[in-house]
Scaffold this motif. Structure first.
Motif, short mmCIF file in Angstrom:
data_model
loop_
_atom_site.label_atom_id
_atom_site.label_comp_id
_atom_site.label_asym_id
_atom_site.label_seq_id
_atom_site.Cartn_x
_atom_site.Cartn_y
_atom_site.Cartn_z
N HIS A 1 -22.77 11.32 -41.37
CA HIS A 1 -23.01 10.53 -42.58
C HIS A 1 -23.45 11.34 -43.79
CE1 HIS A 1 -23.09 7.38 -39.50
NE2 HIS A 1 -22.69 6.59 -40.47
N THR A 2 -23.61 12.64 -43.64
CA THR A 2 -24.02 13.48 -44.76
C THR A 2 -23.17 14.75 -44.76
OG1 THR A 2 -25.67 14.93 -43.72
CG2 THR A 2 -26.41 12.70 -44.36
N PRO A 3 -23.15 15.46 -45.88
CA PRO A 3 -22.40 16.72 -45.92
C PRO A 3 -23.22 17.92 -45.40
CG PRO A 3 -23.22 16.20 -48.10
CD PRO A 3 -23.61 15.04 -47.20
N VAL A 4 -24.22 17.67 -44.60
CA VAL A 4 -25.10 18.73 -44.11
C VAL A 4 -24.30 19.83 -43.42
CG1 VAL A 4 -25.58 17.56 -41.91
CG2 VAL A 4 -27.18 19.25 -42.76
N HIS A 5 -24.69 21.06 -43.71
CA HIS A 5 -24.16 22.22 -42.97
C HIS A 5 -25.22 22.72 -41.99
CE1 HIS A 5 -22.03 25.83 -41.92
NE2 HIS A 5 -23.15 26.51 -42.12
N ARG A 6 -26.47 22.71 -42.43
CA ARG A 6 -27.59 23.21 -41.62
C ARG A 6 -28.67 22.16 -41.60
NH1 ARG A 6 -32.06 25.80 -43.69
NH2 ARG A 6 -33.35 26.87 -42.17
N LEU A 7 -28.91 21.58 -40.42
CA LEU A 7 -30.00 20.62 -40.23
C LEU A 7 -31.17 21.41 -39.66
CD1 LEU A 7 -30.95 17.66 -40.23
CD2 LEU A 7 -30.02 17.47 -37.90
N TRP A 8 -32.27 21.43 -40.39
CA TRP A 8 -33.39 22.27 -39.98
C TRP A 8 -34.68 21.46 -39.92
CZ3 TRP A 8 -37.70 23.34 -43.03
CH2 TRP A 8 -37.61 22.93 -44.38
N LEU A 9 -35.66 22.04 -39.23
CA LEU A 9 -36.97 21.39 -39.10
C LEU A 9 -38.03 22.44 -38.86
CD1 LEU A 9 -37.81 21.48 -35.81
CD2 LEU A 9 -35.89 19.90 -35.73
N ASN A 10 -39.26 22.02 -39.04
CA ASN A 10 -40.43 22.81 -38.67
C ASN A 10 -41.18 22.03 -37.61
OD1 ASN A 10 -40.41 25.06 -40.52
ND2 ASN A 10 -40.89 23.60 -42.13
N LEU A 11 -41.74 22.73 -36.63
CA LEU A 11 -42.62 22.07 -35.70
C LEU A 11 -43.86 22.92 -35.49
CD1 LEU A 11 -41.96 22.45 -32.01
CD2 LEU A 11 -40.17 23.21 -33.51
N VAL A 12 -44.96 22.24 -35.22
CA VAL A 12 -46.23 22.92 -34.99
C VAL A 12 -46.12 23.72 -33.69
CG1 VAL A 12 -48.70 22.58 -34.54
CG2 VAL A 12 -47.53 21.16 -36.23
#
Length: 158
Positions: A96-107
């Motif tokens: 549903h999005t043009p995302v190339h890189r889906l990223w996150l931070n976690l503790v």
């Protein structure tokens, strides 16, 4: 079966209750009601809700296609709810999005989240040293993880 849909302002109480569950202050984060209302109306943000949790994406307008999974939480930890909801969030993001890189931070030390993200194709990119201040004032490292569209495509093909 777990479902996923775009949230509305009517879902904000559920989201706020979930992000305020015991122990989540150390690993999830939270917004106030006014901030949720502003962000859910902003096209650069996407709020997704499932039967037992939610996800918040931001930077949908990032010119380089780097979209952040800002928040992910389920209503009960340790019951496999995250393992059922996360694949839907990842698939929604890439369809549903043009995302190339889906990223996150976690503790650092949030092993349950690490396992869920890893099972869904996220790879560790690095460590942001002492980048988070916990509610008790201690600092924690943040682990950055991501999945790229070609990696997601390959997973879809089996």
């Amino acid at each position: 079966m777990t479902t996923l849909r775009c949230a509305t302002a009517d879902d904000i109480p559920f989201i706020m209750r979930t992000e305020r569950l015991p122990g989540y202050d150390l690993v999830v984060g939270r917004f106030g009601e006014a901030e949720h209302h502003a962000r859910i109306a902003d096209p650069a943000w996407a709020y997704l809700v499932g039967d037992d949790g939610f996800a918040i994406l931001n930077d949908l307008d990032n010119r380089d296609g780097n979209v952040c999974l800002k928040r992910f939480a389920v209503t009960e930890r340790g019951r496999g709810l995250g393992s059922r909801l996360m694949p839907l969030v990842v698939d929604w993001s890439f369809t549903h999005t043009p995302v190339h890189r889906l990223w996150l931070n976690l503790v650092e030390g949030n092993e349950a989240a690490w396992r869920v993200y890893g099972k869904n194709g996220f790879l560790k990119e690095g460590v942001r040293r002492e980048a988070a201040v916990l509610p008790d004032g201690r600092r924690s490292n943040m682990i950055m993880m991501s999945i790229l569209r070609p990696e997601w495509d390959a997973r879809q093909r089996g």
